[in-house]
Scaffold this active site. Structure first.
Site, PDB file in Angstrom:
ATOM      1  N   THR A 263      24.181   3.630  -9.269  1.00  0.00           N
ATOM      2  CA  THR A 263      23.282   2.495  -9.426  1.00  0.00           C
ATOM      3  C   THR A 263      22.369   2.721 -10.613  1.00  0.00           C
ATOM      4  O   THR A 263      22.468   3.699 -11.327  1.00  0.00           O
ATOM      5  CB  THR A 263      22.418   2.326  -8.179  1.00  0.00           C
ATOM      6  OG1 THR A 263      21.606   1.174  -8.389  1.00  0.00           O
ATOM      7  CG2 THR A 263      21.515   3.513  -7.972  1.00  0.00           C
TER       8      THR A 263
ATOM      9  N   LYS B  63      16.425   2.719  -6.936  1.00  0.00           N
ATOM     10  CA  LYS B  63      15.791   1.517  -7.474  1.00  0.00           C
ATOM     11  C   LYS B  63      16.875   0.605  -8.045  1.00  0.00           C
ATOM     12  O   LYS B  63      17.966   1.053  -8.398  1.00  0.00           O
ATOM     13  CB  LYS B  63      14.781   1.851  -8.569  1.00  0.00           C
ATOM     14  CG  LYS B  63      15.397   2.430  -9.787  1.00  0.00           C
ATOM     15  CD  LYS B  63      15.306   1.669 -11.088  1.00  0.00           C
ATOM     16  CE  LYS B  63      15.067   0.219 -10.951  1.00  0.00           C
ATOM     17  NZ  LYS B  63      15.333  -0.465 -12.258  1.00  0.00           N
TER      18      LYS B  63
ATOM     19  N   SER C  20       8.662 -11.972 -19.402  1.00  0.00           N
ATOM     20  CA  SER C  20       7.421 -12.647 -19.789  1.00  0.00           C
ATOM     21  C   SER C  20       6.260 -12.245 -18.887  1.00  0.00           C
ATOM     22  O   SER C  20       6.413 -11.452 -17.982  1.00  0.00           O
ATOM     23  CB  SER C  20       7.643 -14.153 -19.783  1.00  0.00           C
ATOM     24  OG  SER C  20       8.170 -14.559 -18.538  1.00  0.00           O
TER      25      SER C  20
ATOM     26  N   ASN D  33      15.184 -13.899 -13.343  1.00  0.00           N
ATOM     27  CA  ASN D  33      15.838 -13.457 -14.569  1.00  0.00           C
ATOM     28  C   ASN D  33      15.548 -14.339 -15.768  1.00  0.00           C
ATOM     29  O   ASN D  33      15.815 -13.962 -16.900  1.00  0.00           O
ATOM     30  CB  ASN D  33      17.332 -13.303 -14.332  1.00  0.00           C
ATOM     31  CG  ASN D  33      17.584 -12.030 -13.562  1.00  0.00           C
ATOM     32  OD1 ASN D  33      17.251 -10.954 -14.038  1.00  0.00           O
ATOM     33  ND2 ASN D  33      18.107 -12.154 -12.355  1.00  0.00           N
TER      34      ASN D  33
ATOM     35  N   THR E   8      11.316  -1.473 -10.857  1.00  0.00           N
ATOM     36  CA  THR E   8      11.123  -2.471 -11.938  1.00  0.00           C
ATOM     37  C   THR E   8      10.989  -3.854 -11.281  1.00  0.00           C
ATOM     38  O   THR E   8       9.906  -4.228 -10.874  1.00  0.00           O
ATOM     39  CB  THR E   8      12.262  -2.440 -12.984  1.00  0.00           C
ATOM     40  OG1 THR E   8      13.518  -2.616 -12.334  1.00  0.00           O
ATOM     41  CG2 THR E   8      12.247  -1.145 -13.758  1.00  0.00           C
TER      42      THR E   8
ATOM     43  N   GLU F 252      17.793  -9.295  -6.468  1.00  0.00           N
ATOM     44  CA  GLU F 252      16.937 -10.347  -7.016  1.00  0.00           C
ATOM     45  C   GLU F 252      17.227 -11.680  -6.333  1.00  0.00           C
ATOM     46  O   GLU F 252      18.323 -12.217  -6.420  1.00  0.00           O
ATOM     47  CB  GLU F 252      17.130 -10.434  -8.529  1.00  0.00           C
ATOM     48  CG  GLU F 252      16.457  -9.256  -9.224  1.00  0.00           C
ATOM     49  CD  GLU F 252      16.793  -9.114 -10.696  1.00  0.00           C
ATOM     50  OE1 GLU F 252      16.095  -8.359 -11.376  1.00  0.00           O
ATOM     51  OE2 GLU F 252      17.742  -9.768 -11.163  1.00  0.00           O
TER      52      GLU F 252
END
Lengths: 412, 412
Positions: free
Chosen positions: A197, A186, A412, A407, A160, A283
């Protein structure tokens, strides 16, 4: 850009006899990306899993747990796993459950088995209806390209916000029996697994009895996916699945088998690598941080303190800035909830640098030494509590501008 | 830029008879800023406080607790409070305690009282030695300008990463007795008070017996500073002090006084405002978020869920982005640790918009409605659990790029 985590090489990912993989571009959220994965198991395979403890656990998690329980109750064995990205099917109520079951039924029809013999998984945005029609429409393509050789594609198909696929492979020889194991994972955000996870799958070709596999999956998770955190957010969809295809020559019928420990350690080692890949690709991560708490009264209190440090936004931003503002680590230790902690017995090290001694600043500590370590991309924080013999390690990453950007923009 | 929090007006801050305030520029960390504050109390004043539960509680916190305990044991009353910014004097071991005591002794010599009659406070960077010589050198100037009128200067003198001073004042009339109260607070990061905020001081001119004041300060803290969080980091230096100067005509000798509740509610109301100012000025804050959990089985479980939402980096970045990615709130509810939570009884509202119903998406929910609320600078998340009659409210802010910038740069 993952931290010191090279892209897996497709040719290095070993096929595991007894498990075929197919994928498709089903357009679940965005067009032209692999977003649907099918893993088909050979007869005789056993499957065990650990799942999120989030009370809002996703519909597919509920269905997978029920279908595994049916096997334990004497039902027909699991035939396939199906994974979609782009939608978590969580916070979706009764219709979410119906959609997960419909996915199973559609795949079962294609594979000629019962819907209960399918384990479904989803990952993506929460609180949005699953576009089950697109999944059902995509399944025939995924089934059509089932092959032993698709592990790299599988790793890509479950991504993702990951910036790169996560996969690893190894072959171990146990008492003359060769065991090949390959896993994928992932996850990059909403990562503080509480049993596993976001998604991890690890298959190997030994034959392992169900009760042994059930124990093995918990051990492997507790020493891998349950020791990582990016943002302290436990996902609604966490699942870690272990698949023993039984296609190889090693057989483990019970936990006292002389080969159990060797297999357990090899599987756990691979799982730990897959878990750490998630942190390295966290991230916005720019650093990989190992937090080790030693001399604790219990493993639980060591984990509490390690997670308290790992979750502190102030600690994480200091790592991002390479700023040895190490008092923030002491503050995080102090509020971790170990109520009888005697800080005068506590020492802290940053890699080889002795920072805090008996709860205060080590008189020999030089800021320049702290600064040197903070500039590295891999850093170990080691804290000794002087309370006992227990220890625990947690892996995490820093908190950067990029985390906020990702985040704030994810949907979007 | 604080969120909807106008700068206090110096002329609106009412002097409180019985407490004089002096300040100085002691150059503790940086030159040319007010960084030292003295508050001198009239004879007959009572003082009560709540302090951080962080096990690494700072040296001045330990000394202030000990000196308050000495009063409770029949010692001489508190004469003054002294506050420095620029250094937290935390994680500093034995020498930190000696430095805090030396600060008290120096001020006591200037005021002609015992060192035990002084309460010291520090705020700033942890794990660095307190430059006590600069504090001692600055004290005469602070004592020289003691006056009733210095509340605005006091609010400025305790600022660290705050972008603006925080202060409020009111006069209430209780059964014909006028009570004037003024308070100040500071804090913008490392804010998840566990008994109080970084620093808060609230003085009023009623005469209140010590046991009553002890109870009042806990009530006020529990309904104000103990309901806020910016980053979940409980500071080593949290302190909230209530000062009853006794200079006015209202007297409250015991908890059953008919006037106790009126005074308690007025004090709590002012404290809540001071606490909310900290959130509005939270590091990088662009939004002020109220999280209310209703129909809980206990206040404790409501607070658990509220803090879980308030601490989630994913929820906070979604608020920053004005993105109604509201499934993240459900995930945070789900991992809050309420193990028997039945999510099918749970509803969620964003201001007036009904988002989740019975644990799933409300069929009538429109993304445009969520989007409209998310764009506001003040947002209320309301969750009903369907488990009982308890409720709790927590105030927090979003997580922005500016938070990362501030905390990556704080020491430089």
């Amino acid at each position: 850009m993952a931290v010191n985590s090279p892209l897996p090489v497709a040719a290095d990912l070993k096929p595991v006899n007894g498990i075929e993989i197919g994928f498709a571009q089903a357009g679940i959220k965005k067009p032209n990306r692999k977003d649907l994965l099918v893993m088909k198991l050979a007869p005789g395979a056993t499957v065990a899993g650990v799942f999120t403890k989030n009370r809002f656990c996703a519909a597919p998690v509920q269905v997978s747990k029920a279908n595994l329980a049916a096997v334990a109750d004497g039902g027909a064995p699991i035939v396939a796993l199906v994974v979609n990205t782009g939608n978590a099917n969580a916070g979706t109520g009764e219709s979410g459950l119906a959609n997960a079951n419909q996915t199973c039924a559609a795949l079962a029809a294609l594979l000629g088995c019962g819907a209960q013999q399918i384990l479904p998984f989803s990952t993506g945005v929460i609180l949005e209806p699953l576009p089950v029609d697109r999944i059902v429409a995509g399944l025939p393509a995924a089934v059509a390209n089932l092959t032993l050789d698709n592990w790299f594609n599988a790793a890509e198909a479950i991504m993702t916000t990951d910036t790169q696929p996560k996969a690893a492979s190894r072959t171990v020889v146990i008492d003359g029996h060769s065991v090949t194991m390959t896993g994928i994972s992932k996850g990059a955000g909403m990562i503080k697994p509480n049993m596993a996870t976001m998604l991890g799958y690890l298959a190997f070709d030994a034959k392992v009895a169900q009760p042994v596999l059930d124990q093995l999956v918990r051990h492997a998770a507790d020493h891998s996916f349950n020791c990582i955190t990016i943002d302290g957010d436990t996902s609604t969809n966490d699942s870690f699945m272990l698949i023993a295809t039984g296609a190889g020559s090693l057989e483990i019928a019970d936990i006292d088998s002389p080969h159990y420990e060797a297999l357990r350690d090899a599987v756990t080692d691979l799982a730990r690598g897959l878990a750490q890949m998630i942190i390295r690709d966290g991230e916005g991560a720019t650093k990989f941080i190992t937090i080790t708490i030693e001399q604790g009264g219990s493993v639980e209190e060591c984990r509490k303190i390690a997670y308290s440090i790992a979750h502190s936004p102030l600690v994480k931003t200091a790592f991002f800035a390479s700023d040895p503002n190490l008092g923030r680590i002491l503050a995080a230790i102090g509020y971790a909830g170990v109520d009888d902690l005697d800080v005068t017995k506590l020492d802290m090290y940053l890699d080889d640098v002795w920072v805090a001694q008996s709860g205060g600043r080590n008189p020999d500590y030089q800021e320049a030494d702290g600064q040197r370590v903070m500039q590295q991309s891999e850093i170990t924080v080691r804290v000794t509590l002087g309370r006992g013999n227990a220890s625990a390690t947690v892996w995490t990453c820093d908190l950067s501008h990029e985390y906020v950007t990702i985040n704030a923009d994810y949907r979007s």
